[in-house]
Design an enzyme around this catalytic site. Structure first.
Site, PDB file in Angstrom:
ATOM      1  N   HIS A 146      -4.057 -11.509   5.438  1.00 31.26           N
ATOM      2  CA  HIS A 146      -5.373 -12.006   5.006  1.00 31.26           C
ATOM      3  C   HIS A 146      -5.653 -13.346   5.679  1.00 31.26           C
ATOM      4  O   HIS A 146      -4.752 -14.168   5.840  1.00 31.26           O
ATOM      5  CB  HIS A 146      -5.408 -12.167   3.476  1.00 31.26           C
ATOM      6  N   HIS A 201       0.073 -10.328  -3.569  1.00 32.34           N
ATOM      7  CA  HIS A 201      -0.086 -11.466  -2.651  1.00 32.34           C
ATOM      8  C   HIS A 201       0.219 -12.735  -3.421  1.00 32.34           C
ATOM      9  O   HIS A 201      -0.624 -13.611  -3.572  1.00 32.34           O
ATOM     10  CB  HIS A 201      -1.494 -11.480  -2.049  1.00 32.34           C
ATOM     11  N   ASN A 225       5.859  -5.828  -0.893  1.00 32.73           N
ATOM     12  CA  ASN A 225       5.131  -6.485   0.184  1.00 32.73           C
ATOM     13  C   ASN A 225       4.282  -7.633  -0.375  1.00 32.73           C
ATOM     14  O   ASN A 225       3.634  -7.484  -1.410  1.00 32.73           O
ATOM     15  CB  ASN A 225       4.218  -5.479   0.900  1.00 32.73           C
ATOM     16  N   HIS A 260       6.655  -0.077   5.738  1.00 30.74           N
ATOM     17  CA  HIS A 260       6.379  -1.170   4.806  1.00 30.74           C
ATOM     18  C   HIS A 260       7.422  -1.274   3.712  1.00 30.74           C
ATOM     19  O   HIS A 260       7.620  -2.342   3.133  1.00 30.74           O
ATOM     20  CB  HIS A 260       5.009  -0.980   4.153  1.00 30.74           C
ATOM     21  N   ASP A 282      -2.585   1.932   1.933  1.00 34.28           N
ATOM     22  CA  ASP A 282      -2.929   0.612   2.467  1.00 34.28           C
ATOM     23  C   ASP A 282      -3.366   0.800   3.920  1.00 34.28           C
ATOM     24  O   ASP A 282      -3.111  -0.044   4.777  1.00 34.28           O
ATOM     25  CB  ASP A 282      -1.738  -0.356   2.366  1.00 34.28           C
ATOM     26  N   GLY A 318      -0.658  -3.320   6.985  1.00 31.37           N
ATOM     27  CA  GLY A 318      -1.278  -2.069   6.564  1.00 31.37           C
ATOM     28  C   GLY A 318      -0.797  -0.921   7.411  1.00 31.37           C
ATOM     29  O   GLY A 318      -0.306  -1.101   8.513  1.00 31.37           O
TER      30      GLY A 318
END
Lengths: 394, 268
Positions: A146, A201, A225, A260, A282, A318
């Site tokens: 992000h 996150h 993650n 992931h 994702d 992702g």
């Protein structure tokens, strides 16, 4: 209304695969017993399923885009972008999804959120269940892919949330970090508005995670993650899987693509809390495309050997695997039953959203959104509201 | 009356299913010539239904031109209750085969007027041309359908109050609570079944051995209603070894000696 009977099939019902027929009328799965004894009519159309398994259609709660489009980047023509993905997802057996928007500048939220409307699926593609906004209220330290300059706090309470998103009408899921100041109040307010709160996150410790859950958060975003690694003295958000201090069941998104999340970690999560598994892709714009350079929101990304990373870095951002592949891999990794693997991508996500009476199930009265699969769990056809939408030879 | 002794319940199920298939196929039913079949419920015929479903799936048998009449149904039990015979027939048989809904008949224990329901049932059997083949099972007390001990042997379809033994035996299907067991049932009469051209009675397990002895070696007796079929011109009793435990060796040997003849009836 046309009465359809699917025969020569095995259907997933009541958590087992049984030899039975599936009857559909008016877009819903119906109980044929009443048709037989009361109406005394035969089916108008009988469909030979050639021995395939019929299971509820997949539901993807976290998907950023695919097939060249990105919901956080292709903002000028967002309806079209969602439409393209909805249309292609049915090829993977996905009949409903939550388009996911990563942390973005405020004008982007204001521009696109009102345009991503909840829409029923059909020949044009999968059902849009509402938007999953992943951010911007996340922890900078766990920003993942992000853009850091767009990450925000809700220091002034809920008005900051409304300020960032604008209208909340089309939002179904919010991913936020529970360690942020005011998070308890924000979670309570979101849940009151019937929005699912997913924790992620985040650098939250277990206690912060438990508090988030006790204020109404019910999910963890892409487990393992963008969160602290498991530590035996403070297991962090991962510890929520076995916490005894949260009132309601916890669900967790799992990217079971083998990249992931290591297969061993997938097994660990599955063994610790099987009922909470929610398979998500994702997926990014590269889903369904060859290696190359693409966009994820504000960032350039590079896909090589099926791994998507922020261009020039090693940060994963992702997946490019579709949900059907993730279901197959999950079953391979965990050696769980077919039923379990299928439900982890259908019944479980439906439960997260509280729609398990109508989606993610083949019970009588549910929407006739289903898929036919072979015994390797490869999707052979996809049906929405009782109509075949894939493959479409028409 | 013929007694066919087979080794075990699996063979009983298979033999019965093969016989039903052969009878229907030999009959060559069509749009103007329906085969009329009487059907039982319970644990004993379950295996036969499974076999018949297999035959239909394999394309060896069709129920397109078959009309069925079930023997009985509880009174005031929801049709969707797992113990109702509608539920049983739908889930164990009808939903798996190609029978047309309008050709299926089961007594409606929730009908407003139960007497009329029973009278209509008899009439519908007559209108269908009578039952070609009636299949039945028996209870440990020798009852056929719900014709409990003491039932008239010339009875027709009617409302019947269940015996205490039956209620107690059925309690296990109703949360072990005898108060939840339906106290009444609608059932075809002994005479209704006696009028069928052919009757096939399936009897398996040691618990039915005494009833089989009463049916085969003792005289006709309304306290063991199945014994009436000694006087039916075309009745087969198909049993397994366990069900013969109370029979005399002589009786069993006699009927086992006819195995070859019996197997020719199913084309083996």
């Amino acid at each position: 209304m046309t009465l359809k009977q699917f025969y020569n099939c095995r259907i997933l019902r009541n958590h087992e695969i049984i030899d039975d027929h599936l009857w559909v009328r008016g877009g819903k799965i119906i109980d044929p017993e009443g048709v037989f004894f009361d109406e005394k009519v035969p089916a108008d159309i009988r469909i030979d399923c050639h021995g395939l398994i019929i299971a509820p259609g997949f539901i993807d709660l976290q998907i950023n885009g695919g097939y060249g489009v990105d919901f956080s980047y292709d903002i000028d023509n967002i309806e079209n972008a969602v439409g393209i993905v909805a249309k292609k997802l049915i090829e993977n057996g996905v009949t409903s999804f939550c388009p996911t928007v990563v942390t973005s500048p405020i004008p982007v939220y204001h521009s696109i959120l009102p345009k991503i409307k909840r829409t029923a699926g059909g020949l044009h593609g999968a059902t849009v269940l509402g938007v999953h906004v992943e951010g911007p209220f996340i922890n900078l330290e766990k920003k993942g892919a992000h853009p850091p300059h767009c990450i925000r706090e809700f220091s002034k309470g809920f008005q900051h949330v409304e300020l960032a998103y604008g209208s909340l009408d089309n939002i179904r899921i919010v991913t936020l970090a529970p360690e942020l100041i005011n998070s308890a109040e924000i979670i309570t307010e979101l849940v009151k508005r019937n929005i699912i709160v997913s924790l992620g996150h985040s650098t939250a410790n277990l206690i912060e995670g438990e508090e988030g859950c006790n204020h109404g958060a019910t999910m963890i975003t892409h487990l393992f993650n963008a969160m602290l690694g498991f530590h035996h003295r403070d297991p962090g958000l991962i510890g929520l899987l076995t916490s005894e201090k949260i009132a309601q069941p916890i669900y967790y998104g799992l990217i079971s693509d083998g990249i992931h999340t290591h297969p061993s970690a997938v097994r660990m999560a599955y063994k610790a809390n099987p009922d909470g598994v929610v398979l998500v892709t994702d997926a990014i714009s590269a889903l369904g495309l060859a290696d190359g350079r693409y966009h994820l929101g504000q960032l350039d990304i590079e896909v090589k050997d099926n791994k998507a990373k922020i261009a020039g870095t090693d940060t994963l951002c992702g997946s490019a695997d579709n949900l059907n592949r993730c279901v197959q891999k999950f079953q391979k990794f965990t050696k769980c039953s077919k039923v379990f693997a299928l439900e982890a991508a259908s019944y479980h996500p439906a439960k997260v959203l509280g729609i398990e009476k109508t989606k993610g199930t083949l019970d009588f009265g549910a929407d006739a959104d289903f898929i036919m699969l072979n015994d390797d769990l490869h999707v052979q056809s996809t049906w929405i509201a009782g109509e075949k939408v894939y493959p479409n030879f028409g | 009356m013929r007694l066919i002794v087979l080794d075990n319940p699996v063979q009983v199920a298979e033999w019965a299913a093969k016989y039903v298939m052969k009878r229907i196929n030999d009959f060559k039913p069509g749009p103007h010539k329906y085969f009329v079949l009487g059907l039982p419920t319970g644990g004993t015929p379950l295996g036969m239904y499974k076999k018949l479903i297999e035959f239909v799936k394999d394309g060896k048998l069709s129920f397109e031109y078959v009309k069925t009449f079930n023997m009985d149904e509880y009174v005031n039990l929801d049709r969707k209750h797992p113990e109702s015979y509608h539920y049983y027939m739908w889930n164990n048989f009808f939903k798996h085969i190609d029978i047309k809904p309008e050709n299926v008949h089961i007594l409606d224990g929730n009908a407003a007027d139960l007497t009329t329901e029973c009278e209509n049932y008899e009439r519908k059997i007559l209108e269908a041309g009578g039952v070609e083949l009636f299949i039945g099972g028996i209870g440990p007390d020798g009852h056929i359908a719900f014709n409990e001990p003491g039932s008239s042997l010339v009875s027709r379809t009617r409302l019947k109050t269940l015996a205490q033994d039956t209620l107690e035996a059925n309690a296990r299907f109703f949360d072990n609570d005898i108060n939840k067991v339906p106290k009444q049932a609608l059932t075809v009469g002994v005479a209704t079944v006696m009028e069928a051209k052919e009757v096939l009675i399936l009897i398996t397990g040691a618990s039915k051995a005494f009833a089989l002895y009463k049916a085969v070696e003792e005289g006709v007796n309304h306290m063991w209603t199945v014994s009436a079929f000694q006087q039916h011109p075309n009745t087969f009793m198909i049993c397994d070894e366990d069900a013969t435990l109370e029979l005399r060796v002589k009786t069993v040997k006699y009927f086992k000696g006819l195995t070859k003849l019996h197997n020719s009836l199913i084309g083996q």
